[in-house]
Design a protein around this motif. Structure first.
Motif, PDB file in Angstrom:
ATOM      1  N   GLN A  27       3.599 -25.793  -4.820  1.00  0.00           N
ATOM      2  CA  GLN A  27       2.723 -24.932  -4.014  1.00  0.00           C
ATOM      3  C   GLN A  27       1.964 -25.757  -2.989  1.00  0.00           C
ATOM      4  OE1 GLN A  27       0.232 -22.231  -6.121  1.00  0.00           O
ATOM      5  NE2 GLN A  27       1.907 -21.361  -7.318  1.00  0.00           N
ATOM      6  N   LEU A  28       1.483 -26.897  -3.448  1.00  0.00           N
ATOM      7  CA  LEU A  28       0.721 -27.778  -2.562  1.00  0.00           C
ATOM      8  C   LEU A  28       1.611 -28.250  -1.400  1.00  0.00           C
ATOM      9  CD1 LEU A  28      -2.092 -28.985  -2.407  1.00  0.00           C
ATOM     10  CD2 LEU A  28      -1.233 -30.977  -3.632  1.00  0.00           C
ATOM     11  N   ALA A  30       4.119 -26.696  -0.115  1.00  0.00           N
ATOM     12  CA  ALA A  30       4.298 -25.578   0.820  1.00  0.00           C
ATOM     13  C   ALA A  30       3.080 -25.451   1.731  1.00  0.00           C
ATOM     14  CB  ALA A  30       4.534 -24.285   0.053  1.00  0.00           C
ATOM     15  N   ILE A  31       1.904 -25.592   1.121  1.00  0.00           N
ATOM     16  CA  ILE A  31       0.662 -25.459   1.899  1.00  0.00           C
ATOM     17  C   ILE A  31       0.571 -26.582   2.934  1.00  0.00           C
ATOM     18  CG2 ILE A  31      -1.859 -25.587   1.749  1.00  0.00           C
ATOM     19  CD1 ILE A  31      -1.503 -24.216  -1.084  1.00  0.00           C
ATOM     20  N   VAL A  32       0.872 -27.794   2.516  1.00  0.00           N
ATOM     21  CA  VAL A  32       0.784 -28.937   3.436  1.00  0.00           C
ATOM     22  C   VAL A  32       1.787 -28.789   4.581  1.00  0.00           C
ATOM     23  CG1 VAL A  32       1.168 -31.425   3.642  1.00  0.00           C
ATOM     24  CG2 VAL A  32      -0.142 -30.536   1.711  1.00  0.00           C
ATOM     25  N   THR A  33       2.980 -28.282   4.267  1.00  0.00           N
ATOM     26  CA  THR A  33       3.982 -28.110   5.320  1.00  0.00           C
ATOM     27  C   THR A  33       3.523 -27.064   6.338  1.00  0.00           C
ATOM     28  OG1 THR A  33       5.620 -28.574   3.609  1.00  0.00           O
ATOM     29  CG2 THR A  33       6.460 -27.845   5.719  1.00  0.00           C
ATOM     30  N   MET A  34       2.961 -25.967   5.819  1.00  0.00           N
ATOM     31  CA  MET A  34       2.446 -24.933   6.723  1.00  0.00           C
ATOM     32  C   MET A  34       1.289 -25.479   7.571  1.00  0.00           C
ATOM     33  SD  MET A  34       4.214 -22.138   6.213  1.00  0.00           S
ATOM     34  CE  MET A  34       3.275 -20.721   6.731  1.00  0.00           C
ATOM     35  N   LEU A  35       0.424 -26.264   6.933  1.00  0.00           N
ATOM     36  CA  LEU A  35      -0.704 -26.857   7.669  1.00  0.00           C
ATOM     37  C   LEU A  35      -0.203 -27.793   8.764  1.00  0.00           C
ATOM     38  CD1 LEU A  35      -3.499 -27.872   5.145  1.00  0.00           C
ATOM     39  CD2 LEU A  35      -3.736 -26.486   7.202  1.00  0.00           C
ATOM     40  N   GLU A  38       0.776 -25.692  11.596  1.00  0.00           N
ATOM     41  CA  GLU A  38      -0.352 -25.149  12.349  1.00  0.00           C
ATOM     42  C   GLU A  38      -1.018 -26.235  13.201  1.00  0.00           C
ATOM     43  OE1 GLU A  38      -1.057 -21.833  12.769  1.00  0.00           O
ATOM     44  OE2 GLU A  38       0.880 -21.883  11.772  1.00  0.00           O
TER      45      GLU A  38
ATOM     46  N   SER B  80      11.695 -30.303  -1.055  1.00  0.00           N
ATOM     47  CA  SER B  80      10.555 -29.427  -0.776  1.00  0.00           C
ATOM     48  C   SER B  80      10.448 -29.143   0.710  1.00  0.00           C
ATOM     49  CB  SER B  80       9.248 -30.079  -1.235  1.00  0.00           C
ATOM     50  OG  SER B  80       9.290 -30.320  -2.610  1.00  0.00           O
ATOM     51  N   ASN B  84      11.024 -25.460   2.328  1.00  0.00           N
ATOM     52  CA  ASN B  84       9.965 -24.802   3.099  1.00  0.00           C
ATOM     53  C   ASN B  84      10.395 -24.561   4.539  1.00  0.00           C
ATOM     54  OD1 ASN B  84       7.475 -24.362   1.406  1.00  0.00           O
ATOM     55  ND2 ASN B  84       7.934 -26.471   0.881  1.00  0.00           N
TER      56      ASN B  84
END
Lengths: 102, 395
Positions: A27-28, A30-35, A38, B80, B84
């Protein structure tokens, strides 16, 4: 009819893959990749603004590059960066903080 | 050219949406080219030597490589990122499509009404959509190939069309044009078999038709057909083709049971299709191809190469999709003995062919011609599409 609003789904049917022993790491990730995305988009927007200002003669990109904050301004920026890092990495600080409070 | 709006060019992402798409394209390029190189280095320098020390031999297949790599930090991180980036590909195009959907639907209806190029669209709501598509969103594309959200829907066609542009937008050889597989096969056939002039061509699992169009360009006299189970893809593909002046005939049908008469096509093809299909259905489709192919006709499909022709590391690398990209049949398909499977379905072994065709748009013309006229290409990079593996048979 086709004029109703359609919301396309974000979730792909099927089990979500995990690569780490702890799914929280996935999950982390995924969040870092999205960040990261952005942040890249924010850079793009700043660059667009800079280039448009440059083209319209308001501010040149060379001036932006050469810009040096004064002492007081640098102090304010330092303060902002410090608080920013504190917010982002707050999790690392939490346990110690709670021990101190107890 | 006509004055109907082209669904393939209509969607305009805003500033940030466009830059999200660019980010994903470049992220995928980094993952598939740069970081994949790092992962291979770690395998060669560390993982494989450790395996050899322990077992006294190198890994014998992709599964063994996978087992050795599974908990390497580089594999976890690389996977990962790749996973993603795959999801973000579709997410990056969805908002603009949602916004423009009613316009897209109208443009597709206009294209169907005016039908300026003279192609056709035949939908069959009762078509048998296989379970692997209804139960799993293939390629992690939410909604998959078939979901319809409203009347005359083209949303999934648009997500696929614009998404695949983002998907390969960072890869150097893919930047040039859509339909790289078909333009490579068609141009190869023209050089390798100049006497072969197919009058009727079928592209199976044609999705939104990107790899159907080039056959009409290379063989303008031919009647070019495409079948797929996904109605939104076919509506979109037909509308785009009509706007671009290409007369293509799209039909909603399952390749296992096409409904075409016997001995109907001179040439049957597909691109990246069979690895999404179960092995039993693959064999059904081979038999169906044999039935609808004219004597003297050619069947030539583009696919990932069979695992027998690639080394264990490459098999591990290619089969990633079977585990993580909702493509459950991928590894089993690649494990098939292709000549045996074709023979089992009625294609004589001495009429079969397996050819590696370099990507037409990015290969120097002399090299392309040399391969088409009997040479072998040294290019082996199937994963990134520098060369297309094709297999099939004359009838």
């Amino acid at each position: 009819m086709s004029d109703k609003t359609v919301n396309l789904p974000l979730r792909a049917k099927g089990k979500r893959a995990t690569f780490y022993k702890d799914p929280a790491v996935d999950q982390l990730f995924a969040i870092v990749t999205m960040l990261t995305q952005e942040l890249s988009v924010a850079f793009d927007r700043i660059e667009t603004v800079e280039r448009m200002l440059d083209k319209s003669g308001v501010i040149s990109r060379a001036d932006i590059e050469a810009y040096k904050p004064g002492e007081q301004e640098e102090g304010e920026r330092t303060q902002r960066r410090d608080e920013y890092i504190g917010r982002v990495f707050n999790i690392l600080h939490q346990e110690a903080a709670s021990l101190r409070d107890s | 050219m006509s004055n109907i709006r082209n669904v393939g060019e209509m969607v305009e992402p805003n500033h940030d949406e466009y830059n999200r798409q660019r980010f994903v394209s470049i992220l995928r390029k980094k993952v598939l080219m740069d970081f994949a190189g790092d992962m291979k280095t770690i395998y060669q320098k560390k993982v494989e030597p450790n395996f050899e020390k322990k077992h006294g031999r190198k890994p014998k297949d992709g599964r063994e490589v996978r087992k050795a790599m599974l908990h390497e930090p580089v594999f976890e991180g690389w996977s990962s990122l790749r996973y993603n980036a795959q999801l973000m590909t579709w997410w990056s195009v969805q908002p603009a499509i949602e916004r423009d959907l009613s316009d897209l639907i109208q443009a597709a209806k206009d294209a169907r009404a005016a039908n300026p190029a003279g192609g056709s669209l035949e939908l069959n709501p009762d078509v048998d959509v296989p379970r692997e598509i209804t139960e799993l969103d293939v390629h992690l594309m939410p909604g998959c190939f078939h979901t319809e959200y409203t009347d005359d829907d083209v949303a999934q066609g648009a997500v696929y069309h614009y998404g695949t542009t983002v998907f390969s937008g960072g890869l150097p050889h893919r930047r040039i044009t859509k339909g790289g597989v078909a333009s490579s096969i068609a141009n190869y056939l023209k050089l390798a078999h100049p006497e072969f002039k197919p009058k009727r061509i079928l592209d199976m699992g044609c999705t939104a038709g990107a790899n159907t169009t080039p056959y009409k360009e290379v063989y303008p006299e031919a009647e070019v057909h495409g079948i797929d189970v996904g109605a939104p893809l076919l509506r979109f593909g037909h509308a785009r083709a009509e706007a671009e002046g290409a007369a293509l005939h799209f039909r909603q049908a399952n390749a296992t049971d096409t409904g075409y008469p016997d001995n109907h096509f001179d040439f049957i093809t597909s691109s990246f299709f069979f690895h999404e299909v179960s092995v039993p259905d693959t064999k059904k489709i081979f038999k169906e191809c044999l039935r609808i192919l004219k004597p003297g006709g050619l069947m030539l499909h583009m696919e990932l190469p069979p695992s027998a022709l690639t080394d264990p590391y490459y098999n591990f690398y290619l089969d990633w999709d079977a585990f993580y990209n909702n493509e459950p049949h991928y590894e089993k398909f690649r494990g098939l003995d292709f000549p045996e499977a074709l023979a089992e379905c009625g294609f004589e072994k001495d009429k079969q062919l397996m050819v590696r065709i370099p990507n037409f748009a990015s290969t120097p013309p002399d090299e392309f011609k040399a391969v088409a006229t009997g040479g072998d290409t040294m290019r082996r990079d199937h994963g990134n599409g520098a060369v297309w593996f094709t297999f099939g048979s004359w009838k």
